[in-house]
Enzyme design. Structure first.
Site, PDB file in Angstrom:
ATOM      1  N   LYS A 169      21.748  32.492  30.155  1.00 37.32           N
ATOM      2  CA  LYS A 169      20.994  32.398  28.906  1.00 37.32           C
ATOM      3  C   LYS A 169      21.183  33.716  28.158  1.00 37.32           C
ATOM      4  O   LYS A 169      20.930  34.797  28.704  1.00 37.32           O
ATOM      5  CB  LYS A 169      19.518  32.177  29.221  1.00 37.32           C
ATOM      6  CG  LYS A 169      18.609  32.305  28.015  1.00 37.32           C
ATOM      7  CD  LYS A 169      17.193  31.952  28.381  1.00 37.32           C
ATOM      8  CE  LYS A 169      16.246  32.271  27.252  1.00 37.32           C
ATOM      9  NZ  LYS A 169      14.894  31.796  27.524  1.00 37.32           N
TER      10      LYS A 169
HETATM   11  C1  5RP Z   1      12.620  36.424  27.574  1.00 34.06           C
HETATM   12  C2  5RP Z   1      12.745  34.958  27.775  1.00 34.06           C
HETATM   13  C3  5RP Z   1      11.832  34.200  27.022  1.00 34.06           C
HETATM   14  O1  5RP Z   1      10.606  34.071  27.358  1.00 34.06           O
HETATM   15  C4  5RP Z   1      12.446  33.204  26.153  1.00 34.06           C
HETATM   16  O2  5RP Z   1      13.819  33.444  25.994  1.00 34.06           O
HETATM   17  C5  5RP Z   1      11.947  33.322  24.849  1.00 34.06           C
HETATM   18  O3  5RP Z   1      12.451  32.339  24.058  1.00 34.06           O
HETATM   19  P1  5RP Z   1      12.512  32.618  22.524  1.00 34.06           P
HETATM   20  O4  5RP Z   1      13.272  33.910  22.361  1.00 34.06           O
HETATM   21  O5  5RP Z   1      13.269  31.448  21.972  1.00 34.06           O
HETATM   22  O6  5RP Z   1      11.102  32.677  22.055  1.00 34.06           O
HETATM   23  O7  5RP Z   1      13.527  34.416  28.512  1.00 34.06           O
HETATM   24  O8  5RP Z   1      13.684  37.092  28.067  1.00 34.06           O
END
Ligand code: 5RP
Length: 262
Positions: A169
């Protein structure tokens, strides 16, 4: 392992809409998630997986909810602390199995002060998860002072894979093809800070065009004016191959219809 991966990335098209609501583990009661269940339960019919902490899962999500869970298993620091990027293991794999998760997620901090600690803790998670057939998602977190460009994202993503990640991710950046090309496992993007809807939809579209298999998106969904309409629009981009302007029109129609019924 394959069975769990297919619960996260849908075999019908090899794509996924992951809904991320794990923010509380370092941000506390994040705007939109103060009463997490009220926000999240109506979104689940449009999400392929739900990413959250074990505390949120236990306290807010009914046990009979049929959504594959990706469990956040890193943490230990908060937004109040300068050591925000120094995360360790917060959940045992035994508890992850007990919670019947489809995968676990761990943040690595490449290029940050505590890089070594987070990378070694990540490999501990990989070893245990691997032996139990549980996919590990590496979240390539970015520090405040670190460059967000394709070179850095490719570096962090590839390190994650070399250390054993099953899914990466990361954040969408210009030249994202470069990140995907050198990453031999599926890539999903985070949404990042809340922006306007068309920008978030365009980012999701560009990421898919560049080879990402989907999104793991939080704030741009649950902080949207109409979170249900927004996740439907994201779903239309990821699974329906819609262009951002088509998805945006759909979002407006769905939003108008829902508000006129109120
Ligand atoms: C932080 C995370 C998150 O909690 C998640 O990615 C947040 O999602 P978004 O940026 O879309 O609010 O993994 O590292």
């Amino acid at each position: 392992m394959k069975n769990r991966l297919s619960r996260i990335i849908k075999p019908k098209d090899g794509r996924t809409v992951m809904l991320a609501v794990d923010h509380g583990y370092f941000m506390g009661p994040t705007t939109g998630l103060e009463q997490l269940d009220k926000m999240v339960l109506p979104l689940l019919p449009h999400a392929d997986t739900l990413m959250l902490t074990r505390g949120a899962l236990r306290n807010y999500i009914p046990a009979d909810t049929d959504v594959p869970i990706v469990l956040r298993v890193s943490g230990g620091t908060s937004i109040l602390n300068d050591e925000l990027l120094h995360e360790g293991i917060t959940v045992s794999m035994e508890d992850a199995v007990r919670l019947n998760v489809a995968g676990v997620a761990f943040s690595i901090m490449v290029g940050a002060k505590y890089e070594r600690d987070t990378l070694l803790a990540f490999t501990e998670v990989v070893d245990e998860a691997q032996s139990l057939g549980i996919p590990v998602i590496a979240v390539t977190a970015v520090g405040k002072d670190m460059a967000r460009d394709a070179k850095y994202m490719a570096l962090a993503s590839r390190i994650a894979v070399e250390l054993g990640a099953n899914i990466v991710k990361t954040y969408y950046v210009d030249g994202f093809e470069k990140v995907v090309e050198s990453c031999p496992v599926p890539v999903v993007i985070a949404g990042g800070k809340k922006t306007d809807e068309i920008t978030a939809l365009t980012t999701a579209y560009n990421a898919i065009q560049a080879g990402a298999v989907g999104v793991d998106m939080g704030r741009n969904i649950f902080q949207a004016h109409d979170p249900v309409a927004m996740i439907q629009a994201i779903n239309a981009i990821v699974h329906g191959n819609q262009k951002p302007d088509e998805a945006y029109q759909m979002l407006n129609r769905s939003q108008n219809a829902r508000y006129s019924r109120r």
